[in-house]
Design a protein around this motif. Structure first.
Motif, PDB file in Angstrom:
ATOM      1  N   GLY A 129       0.809  -1.213   0.000  1.00 27.79           N
ATOM      2  CA  GLY A 129       0.000   0.000   0.000  1.00 27.79           C
ATOM      3  C   GLY A 129       0.840   1.258   0.000  1.00 27.79           C
ATOM      4  O   GLY A 129       0.534   2.233  -0.697  1.00 27.79           O
ATOM      5  N   ARG A 130       1.910   1.243   0.784  1.00 23.37           N
ATOM      6  CA  ARG A 130       2.782   2.426   0.810  1.00 23.37           C
ATOM      7  C   ARG A 130       3.406   2.679  -0.561  1.00 23.37           C
ATOM      8  O   ARG A 130       3.477   3.823  -1.028  1.00 23.37           O
ATOM      9  N   CYS A 131       3.862   1.611  -1.220  1.00 21.23           N
ATOM     10  CA  CYS A 131       4.461   1.769  -2.544  1.00 21.23           C
ATOM     11  C   CYS A 131       3.447   2.314  -3.542  1.00 21.23           C
ATOM     12  O   CYS A 131       3.762   3.214  -4.340  1.00 21.23           O
ATOM     13  N   LEU A 132       2.233   1.792  -3.513  1.00 20.48           N
ATOM     14  CA  LEU A 132       1.216   2.251  -4.453  1.00 20.48           C
ATOM     15  C   LEU A 132       0.831   3.698  -4.171  1.00 20.48           C
ATOM     16  O   LEU A 132       0.567   4.464  -5.108  1.00 20.48           O
ATOM     17  N   ALA A 133       0.821   4.090  -2.899  1.00 20.05           N
ATOM     18  CA  ALA A 133       0.547   5.486  -2.563  1.00 20.05           C
ATOM     19  C   ALA A 133       1.633   6.396  -3.110  1.00 20.05           C
ATOM     20  O   ALA A 133       1.357   7.480  -3.641  1.00 20.05           O
ATOM     21  N   ALA A 134       2.890   5.965  -2.995  1.00 20.94           N
ATOM     22  CA  ALA A 134       3.989   6.768  -3.529  1.00 20.94           C
ATOM     23  C   ALA A 134       3.877   6.922  -5.038  1.00 20.94           C
ATOM     24  O   ALA A 134       4.258   7.960  -5.596  1.00 20.94           O
ATOM     25  N   LEU A 135       3.318   5.921  -5.698  1.00 19.53           N
ATOM     26  CA  LEU A 135       3.162   5.970  -7.151  1.00 19.53           C
ATOM     27  C   LEU A 135       1.897   6.721  -7.575  1.00 19.53           C
ATOM     28  O   LEU A 135       1.607   6.807  -8.766  1.00 19.53           O
ATOM     29  N   GLY A 136       1.171   7.260  -6.595  1.00 23.33           N
ATOM     30  CA  GLY A 136       0.059   8.156  -6.908  1.00 23.33           C
ATOM     31  C   GLY A 136      -1.318   7.630  -6.605  1.00 23.33           C
ATOM     32  O   GLY A 136      -2.308   8.370  -6.745  1.00 23.33           O
ATOM     33  N   ALA A 137      -1.453   6.370  -6.206  1.00 19.27           N
ATOM     34  CA  ALA A 137      -2.781   5.816  -5.938  1.00 19.27           C
ATOM     35  C   ALA A 137      -3.366   6.411  -4.667  1.00 19.27           C
ATOM     36  O   ALA A 137      -2.643   6.807  -3.744  1.00 19.27           O
ATOM     37  N   GLU A 138      -4.696   6.465  -4.617  1.00 17.76           N
ATOM     38  CA  GLU A 138      -5.397   6.780  -3.377  1.00 17.76           C
ATOM     39  C   GLU A 138      -5.516   5.469  -2.607  1.00 17.76           C
ATOM     40  O   GLU A 138      -6.210   4.549  -3.031  1.00 17.76           O
TER      41      GLU A 138
END
Length: 414
Positions: free
Chosen positions: A24-33
């Protein structure tokens, strides 16, 4: 600057501890909500893991959940289940790391959610995966590290293998899950359909073996990798060496690097002819003469300070490094130049310094400056995004379907 690659993607992070939250942290860094969903009361067990700051937060949780929104919902109440179904209907990705079968009991299994939302990409992370004779067994990274054969190969011969002290299984599985999720998102563009991604800690660690498996299989079972201590007998010279004031690693296993290194050792106090000994010009020759080589290199390094060894090897372009403590890593100019320590301002704890992710894009910034959420911090905003009215939200809060921690934000501490 471009938008981050995953902006517009909604991720439901229904995970705990490490592997799932890291995804989740990685996906958030890539711009996901990314919406972190936690149980009422205690929330993610990681909140009470290493370096607990108060009854709601730990350094562990802050590191793994930065950049996310947080909701806390009582799934035992039918209204809580209905909220989760609506939330998952709105999602592109669902991430969980429970034992196979656990979420089916809550109506949050892949079959249930994909029937409602066919485009959903559902990523499961578990110790052994969702198939096979061990699928039902509980496990952590430590279990996978032991079973994978990795742990058996490290440490000193004759002694129990040491703990790795980093969560290799969780982190390696997590970043593979990130890759698989992004591939599935791309595939959905063509197919219009989501799918179930089944990641296992045990699988990913077995996949890491870059030589051990083929050493065994290609030798017909004759070569069984074992503990080797501080150097690698199949890649002389490559290992950890003790200097007068610390430890250094030296990687002179390539022929050209070895010749430069051996000549340097001879010219700086080593035995005459060591640099021109043709027996050691090939890898096979060095491996055969490993004990003879170590008998020269070990005392040569031990007679010098770390700084001198590094200066000498740097001068001839032989890869080397000091074995650094964490305080030295944080002070390393290279780490500072790369922005690998992210600084955040927390309303209660003040300035935070935590490890950054290694993503580097030429035209967008993936550094997360938003701190990890308090338990249930974004119940209202997330529910409103699903169409809940103010009155409905107030009723859910009053009846305990939504839970939020009551925290004092009046003063920040260092």
């Amino acid at each position: 600057m471009q938008a981050r690659p995953l902006e517009g993607i909604r991720v439901i992070d229904y995970s705990h501890f490490l592997a799932g939250p890291y995804v989740g942290r990685c996906l958030a860094a890539l711009g996901a909500e990314v919406i972190k969903v936690e149980r009422p009361g205690s929330g993610d067990a990681g909140r009470q893991h290493a370096t607990v700051l108060d009854d709601q937060q730990s350094g562990y949780f802050l590191q793994l959940n930065m950049g996310k929104r947080g909701v806390s919902v009582n799934m035992k109440d039918p209204r809580g289940k209905a909220f989760m179904q609506r939330l998952c209907d709105s999602a592109d990705v669902f991430v969980e790391n429970y034992r196979p079968g656990a979420l089916e009991k809550l109506g949050l299994g892949y079959a249930d959610l994909s029937a409602r939302n066919p485009g959903l990409i559902y990523c499961s992370i578990s110790a052994y995966g969702h198939t096979g004779p061990d699928a039902h067994r509980a496990g952590f990274g430590l279990i996978a590290e032991a079973k994978s054969g990795i742990m058996q190969m490290i440490g000193t011969p004759g002694e129990a293998p040491p703990l790795l002290r980093i969560s290799l299984g969780d982190m390696y599985t997590g970043i593979h899950a990130v890759a698989a999720i992004n591939a599935a998102l791309l595939g959905r563009v063509k197919s219009g359909k989501g799918q179930h991604i089944d990641m296992a800690l045990y699988d990913t660690l077995v996949s890491m073996h870059e030589y051990a498996v083929q050493c065994y299989t290609l030798s017909g079972g004759r070569v069984l990798p074992e503990q080797t201590g501080h150097d690698m007998p199949t890649s002389t010279l490559y290992g950890v060496f003790t200097a007068a004031d610390g430890y250094v690693v030296i990687a002179a296993q390539v022929d050209d690097a070895w010749r430069r290194f051996a000549a340097l050792v001879e010219s700086h106090g080593g035995p005459e002819g060591f640099g021109s000994d043709s027996r050691f010009y090939s890898l096979n020759g060095r491996n055969a003469g490993r004990e003879e080589i170590l008998a020269v290199i070990n005392p040569w390094v031990a007679a010098r300070r770390v700084s001198e060894v590094l200066a000498l090897l740097d001068s001839i372009d032989v890869p080397c490094a000091k074995v650094q403590r964490i305080d030295e890593v944080l002070a390393d100019p290279q780490i500072q130049a790369r922005g690998m320590i992210v600084e955040q301002e927390h309303p209660r704890y003040g300035a935070l310094r935590l490890p950054n992710l290694p993503f580097r894009f030429s035209d967008c910034d993936t550094t997360i400056y938003q701190v990890a959420p308090d338990l249930g911090q974004h119940n209202t905003t997330v529910a409103a995004s699903l169409g809940y009215t103010d009155q409905e939200i107030a009723s859910l809060e009053e009846d305990g379907v939504f839970y939020s921690a009551r925290v004092d934000t009046s003063a920040a501490t260092a």
